[in-house]
Design an enzyme around this catalytic site. Structure first.
Site, PDB file in Angstrom:
ATOM      1  N   HIS A 102      -2.073  -5.380   1.498  1.00  0.00           N
ATOM      2  CA  HIS A 102      -3.338  -6.083   1.283  1.00  0.00           C
ATOM      3  C   HIS A 102      -3.018  -7.527   0.939  1.00  0.00           C
ATOM      4  O   HIS A 102      -2.013  -7.790   0.282  1.00  0.00           O
ATOM      5  CB  HIS A 102      -4.132  -5.469   0.109  1.00  0.00           C
ATOM      6  CG  HIS A 102      -5.246  -6.369  -0.354  1.00  0.00           C
ATOM      7  ND1 HIS A 102      -6.479  -6.351   0.253  1.00  0.00           N
ATOM      8  CD2 HIS A 102      -5.284  -7.355  -1.289  1.00  0.00           C
ATOM      9  CE1 HIS A 102      -7.245  -7.283  -0.322  1.00  0.00           C
ATOM     10  NE2 HIS A 102      -6.548  -7.900  -1.262  1.00  0.00           N
ATOM     11  N   TYR A 114     -12.234  -2.549  -3.931  1.00  0.00           N
ATOM     12  CA  TYR A 114     -12.763  -2.655  -2.572  1.00  0.00           C
ATOM     13  C   TYR A 114     -14.293  -2.637  -2.534  1.00  0.00           C
ATOM     14  O   TYR A 114     -14.881  -2.316  -1.492  1.00  0.00           O
ATOM     15  CB  TYR A 114     -12.203  -1.531  -1.700  1.00  0.00           C
ATOM     16  CG  TYR A 114     -10.815  -1.834  -1.155  1.00  0.00           C
ATOM     17  CD1 TYR A 114     -10.589  -2.926  -0.315  1.00  0.00           C
ATOM     18  CD2 TYR A 114      -9.729  -1.026  -1.456  1.00  0.00           C
ATOM     19  CE1 TYR A 114      -9.331  -3.207   0.196  1.00  0.00           C
ATOM     20  CE2 TYR A 114      -8.457  -1.293  -0.948  1.00  0.00           C
ATOM     21  CZ  TYR A 114      -8.272  -2.382  -0.120  1.00  0.00           C
ATOM     22  OH  TYR A 114      -7.023  -2.658   0.390  1.00  0.00           O
ATOM     23  N   ASN A 137      -2.067   0.373   6.693  1.00  0.00           N
ATOM     24  CA  ASN A 137      -1.557  -0.881   7.262  1.00  0.00           C
ATOM     25  C   ASN A 137      -0.672  -1.693   6.317  1.00  0.00           C
ATOM     26  O   ASN A 137      -0.620  -2.916   6.395  1.00  0.00           O
ATOM     27  CB  ASN A 137      -2.704  -1.712   7.850  1.00  0.00           C
ATOM     28  CG  ASN A 137      -3.727  -2.114   6.808  1.00  0.00           C
ATOM     29  OD1 ASN A 137      -3.566  -1.802   5.630  1.00  0.00           O
ATOM     30  ND2 ASN A 137      -4.769  -2.806   7.233  1.00  0.00           N
ATOM     31  N   GLU A 171      -9.589 -11.195  -7.339  1.00  0.00           N
ATOM     32  CA  GLU A 171      -8.649 -10.072  -7.240  1.00  0.00           C
ATOM     33  C   GLU A 171      -7.508 -10.193  -8.251  1.00  0.00           C
ATOM     34  O   GLU A 171      -7.060  -9.193  -8.819  1.00  0.00           O
ATOM     35  CB  GLU A 171      -8.107  -9.982  -5.805  1.00  0.00           C
ATOM     36  CG  GLU A 171      -9.191  -9.554  -4.812  1.00  0.00           C
ATOM     37  CD  GLU A 171      -8.725  -9.537  -3.371  1.00  0.00           C
ATOM     38  OE1 GLU A 171      -9.541  -9.204  -2.496  1.00  0.00           O
ATOM     39  OE2 GLU A 171      -7.537  -9.844  -3.088  1.00  0.00           O
ATOM     40  N   LYS A 173       0.830  -1.214   0.000  1.00  0.00           N
ATOM     41  CA  LYS A 173       0.000   0.000   0.000  1.00  0.00           C
ATOM     42  C   LYS A 173       0.869   1.272   0.000  1.00  0.00           C
ATOM     43  O   LYS A 173       2.082   1.218   0.269  1.00  0.00           O
ATOM     44  CB  LYS A 173      -0.938  -0.040   1.207  1.00  0.00           C
ATOM     45  CG  LYS A 173      -1.971  -1.183   1.141  1.00  0.00           C
ATOM     46  CD  LYS A 173      -2.957  -1.101   2.304  1.00  0.00           C
ATOM     47  CE  LYS A 173      -4.013  -2.194   2.235  1.00  0.00           C
ATOM     48  NZ  LYS A 173      -5.021  -2.065   3.322  1.00  0.00           N
TER      49      LYS A 173
HETATM   50  P1  ADP Z   1      -7.695  -6.920   5.636  1.00  0.00           P
HETATM   51  O1  ADP Z   1      -6.942  -5.909   4.799  1.00  0.00           O
HETATM   52  O2  ADP Z   1      -6.881  -7.375   6.809  1.00  0.00           O
HETATM   53  O3  ADP Z   1      -8.247  -8.063   4.822  1.00  0.00           O
HETATM   54  P2  ADP Z   1     -10.432  -5.886   5.705  1.00  0.00           P
HETATM   55  O4  ADP Z   1     -10.655  -6.661   4.441  1.00  0.00           O
HETATM   56  O5  ADP Z   1     -11.381  -6.104   6.823  1.00  0.00           O
HETATM   57  O6  ADP Z   1      -8.950  -6.144   6.276  1.00  0.00           O
HETATM   58  O7  ADP Z   1     -10.439  -4.337   5.386  1.00  0.00           O
HETATM   59  C1  ADP Z   1      -9.825  -3.839   4.213  1.00  0.00           C
HETATM   60  C2  ADP Z   1      -9.007  -2.619   4.575  1.00  0.00           C
HETATM   61  O8  ADP Z   1      -9.888  -1.593   5.016  1.00  0.00           O
HETATM   62  C3  ADP Z   1      -8.026  -2.821   5.724  1.00  0.00           C
HETATM   63  O9  ADP Z   1      -6.801  -3.374   5.332  1.00  0.00           O
HETATM   64  C4  ADP Z   1      -7.865  -1.410   6.238  1.00  0.00           C
HETATM   65  O10 ADP Z   1      -6.950  -0.680   5.425  1.00  0.00           O
HETATM   66  C5  ADP Z   1      -9.257  -0.846   6.054  1.00  0.00           C
HETATM   67  N1  ADP Z   1     -10.037  -0.986   7.285  1.00  0.00           N
HETATM   68  C6  ADP Z   1     -10.595  -2.112   7.779  1.00  0.00           C
HETATM   69  N2  ADP Z   1     -11.248  -1.884   8.937  1.00  0.00           N
HETATM   70  C7  ADP Z   1     -11.079  -0.568   9.199  1.00  0.00           C
HETATM   71  C8  ADP Z   1     -11.501   0.297  10.232  1.00  0.00           C
HETATM   72  N3  ADP Z   1     -12.243  -0.148  11.252  1.00  0.00           N
HETATM   73  N4  ADP Z   1     -11.151   1.593  10.161  1.00  0.00           N
HETATM   74  C9  ADP Z   1     -10.420   2.061   9.124  1.00  0.00           C
HETATM   75  N5  ADP Z   1      -9.973   1.290   8.102  1.00  0.00           N
HETATM   76  C10 ADP Z   1     -10.301  -0.002   8.128  1.00  0.00           C
HETATM   77 MG    MG Z   2      -9.673  -8.086   3.329  1.00  0.00          MG
END
Ligand code: ADP
Ligand code: MG
Length: 141
Positions: free
Chosen positions: A117, A51, A114, A128, A11
């Protein structure tokens, strides 16, 4: 365990931090091959489409804005159990909850920014990969 493919994205926060190589090394050192890779600035449309499953979530707009805030590195990782292996190497979504030594624990600041992905299951991995590398089946087999 079967050889799988999964989609990984480094990212914008991690690209800006200059840790592309360190993150790719985590994959390579753990038996995952880079089957495809491209560095790109996503358009708003591309990020929203990618997304789309999170469309209704309160963080959707911020997530899209973040994902287009700078270039990303989009990759297909390949190896034994690649989908789960990548998720394990990544660590929990919230870096504060991510296990020590994971990519997110080591390189991420917050749940919004974070670092990486990773596809979470075989069906999302296939969707994807097709989204970003529609020709992969043709040029890599
Ligand atoms: P992951 O990336 O671990 O699969 P998710 O698919 O649940 O997590 O969410 C996609 C992305 O959305 C996350 O990587 C993060 O960047 C963002 N995200 C998820 N939950 C939150 C939240 N509560 N607040 C802000 N951003 C979030
Ligand atoms: Mg995810």
């Amino acid at each position: 365990m079967a050889v799988e493919r999964t989609l990984s994205i480094i990212k914008p926060d991690a690209v800006a931090k200059n840790v592309i190589g360190k993150i790719i090394s985590r994959f390579e050192d753990n038996g995952l091959k880079i089957a495809a890779a491209r560095m790109q600035l996503l358009s708003q449309n591309e990020a929203e489409g990618f997304y789309a499953v999170h469309r209704e979530r309160p963080f959707f707009n911020d997530l899209v804005k973040f994902m287009i805030s700078g270039p990303v590195v989009i990759m297909v990782l390949e190896g034994e159990g690649a989908i789960l292996k990548n998720r394990t190497l990544m660590g929990a979504t919230d870096p504060k909850k991510a296990e020590k030594g994971t990519i997110r624990a080591d390189f991420a600041e917050s749940i919004d920014a974070n670092a990486v992905h990773g596809s979470d299951a075989p069906d999302t991995a296939a969707t994807e990969i097709a989204y970003f590398f529609p020709a992969l089946a043709v040029y890599s087999r």
